[in-house]
Design a protein around this motif. Sequence first.
Motif, PDB file in Angstrom:
ATOM      1  N   THR A   1     -38.209  14.228   2.235  1.00  6.85           N
ATOM      2  CA  THR A   1     -38.010  13.391   1.065  1.00  6.85           C
ATOM      3  C   THR A   1     -37.921  11.960   1.572  1.00  6.85           C
ATOM      4  OG1 THR A   1     -36.811  15.139  -0.090  1.00  6.85           O
ATOM      5  CG2 THR A   1     -36.447  12.873  -0.849  1.00  6.85           C
ATOM      6  N   PHE A   2     -38.691  11.057   0.989  1.00  4.87           N
ATOM      7  CA  PHE A   2     -38.723   9.664   1.414  1.00  4.87           C
ATOM      8  C   PHE A   2     -37.882   8.822   0.464  1.00  4.87           C
ATOM      9  CE2 PHE A   2     -42.196  11.573   3.566  1.00  4.87           C
ATOM     10  CZ  PHE A   2     -42.369  10.845   4.724  1.00  4.87           C
ATOM     11  N   VAL A   3     -36.850   8.177   1.014  1.00  6.85           N
ATOM     12  CA  VAL A   3     -35.905   7.405   0.208  1.00  6.85           C
ATOM     13  C   VAL A   3     -35.905   5.959   0.680  1.00  6.85           C
ATOM     14  CG1 VAL A   3     -33.477   7.124  -0.453  1.00  6.85           C
ATOM     15  CG2 VAL A   3     -34.441   9.423  -0.165  1.00  6.85           C
ATOM     16  N   ARG A   4     -36.000   5.049  -0.267  1.00  6.09           N
ATOM     17  CA  ARG A   4     -35.909   3.624   0.051  1.00  6.09           C
ATOM     18  C   ARG A   4     -34.542   3.120  -0.403  1.00  6.09           C
ATOM     19  NH1 ARG A   4     -40.393   1.239  -1.506  1.00  6.09           N
ATOM     20  NH2 ARG A   4     -41.143   1.527   0.581  1.00  6.09           N
ATOM     21  N   VAL A   5     -33.818   2.465   0.525  1.00  2.00           N
ATOM     22  CA  VAL A   5     -32.524   1.852   0.236  1.00  2.00           C
ATOM     23  C   VAL A   5     -32.735   0.341   0.206  1.00  2.00           C
ATOM     24  CG1 VAL A   5     -30.145   1.529   1.013  1.00  2.00           C
ATOM     25  CG2 VAL A   5     -31.282   3.736   1.366  1.00  2.00           C
ATOM     26  N   ASP A   6     -32.478  -0.264  -0.948  1.00  2.00           N
ATOM     27  CA  ASP A   6     -32.643  -1.707  -1.087  1.00  2.00           C
ATOM     28  C   ASP A   6     -31.532  -2.426  -0.316  1.00  2.00           C
ATOM     29  OD1 ASP A   6     -33.867  -4.107  -2.443  1.00  2.00           O
ATOM     30  OD2 ASP A   6     -31.799  -4.267  -3.129  1.00  2.00           O
ATOM     31  N   TRP A   7     -31.919  -3.143   0.709  1.00  2.00           N
ATOM     32  CA  TRP A   7     -30.967  -3.809   1.587  1.00  2.00           C
ATOM     33  C   TRP A   7     -30.121  -4.835   0.837  1.00  2.00           C
ATOM     34  CZ3 TRP A   7     -28.754  -2.774   5.939  1.00  2.00           C
ATOM     35  CH2 TRP A   7     -28.082  -3.780   6.640  1.00  2.00           C
ATOM     36  N   ASP A   8     -30.737  -5.575  -0.052  1.00  2.00           N
ATOM     37  CA  ASP A   8     -30.000  -6.606  -0.784  1.00  2.00           C
ATOM     38  C   ASP A   8     -28.895  -6.009  -1.651  1.00  2.00           C
ATOM     39  OD1 ASP A   8     -31.466  -8.707   0.314  1.00  2.00           O
ATOM     40  OD2 ASP A   8     -33.013  -8.527  -1.218  1.00  2.00           O
TER      41      ASP A   8
END
Length: 140
Positions: free
Chosen positions: A85-92
Amino acid sequence: MTQPLNRRLFLTSALALAASPLLGVTAAQASGFVEYTPGLIDEALAEGRTVFVDYSATWCGTCRRQERVVNNLRASNPAYDQAMTFVRVDWDTYRTHEVAVRRSIPRRSTLLVLKGNQELGRIVAGTSATEIRLLMDKGL
């Protein structure tokens, strides 16, 4: 020899891209990533899934390069999408949240592969296709 610009295709594509935020489609979803919400990664891990996590920012050039490499690798090997599963965590949004602090994420442009309670691998600011492929292979 290059093909002439198809104006109808160009205009349709530009309109679709411009309308995507209005339709609730995020950049992460468009590229096959799930946008992080609190608890998402822990839930996936508890279900026994392997999770590829991309800590990124929309303004980060290194992050954009990593995303291109990841997407090219995923396109060339469908096993990645079957295995992870590919998850993107928004750094900001999440740089001081537990999702970053608990795993000692030093900066945006950090990629992780997680399974169960283990971190299988990590890359910080690396953009080499070979290095990213080796990281993704750990999730297979």
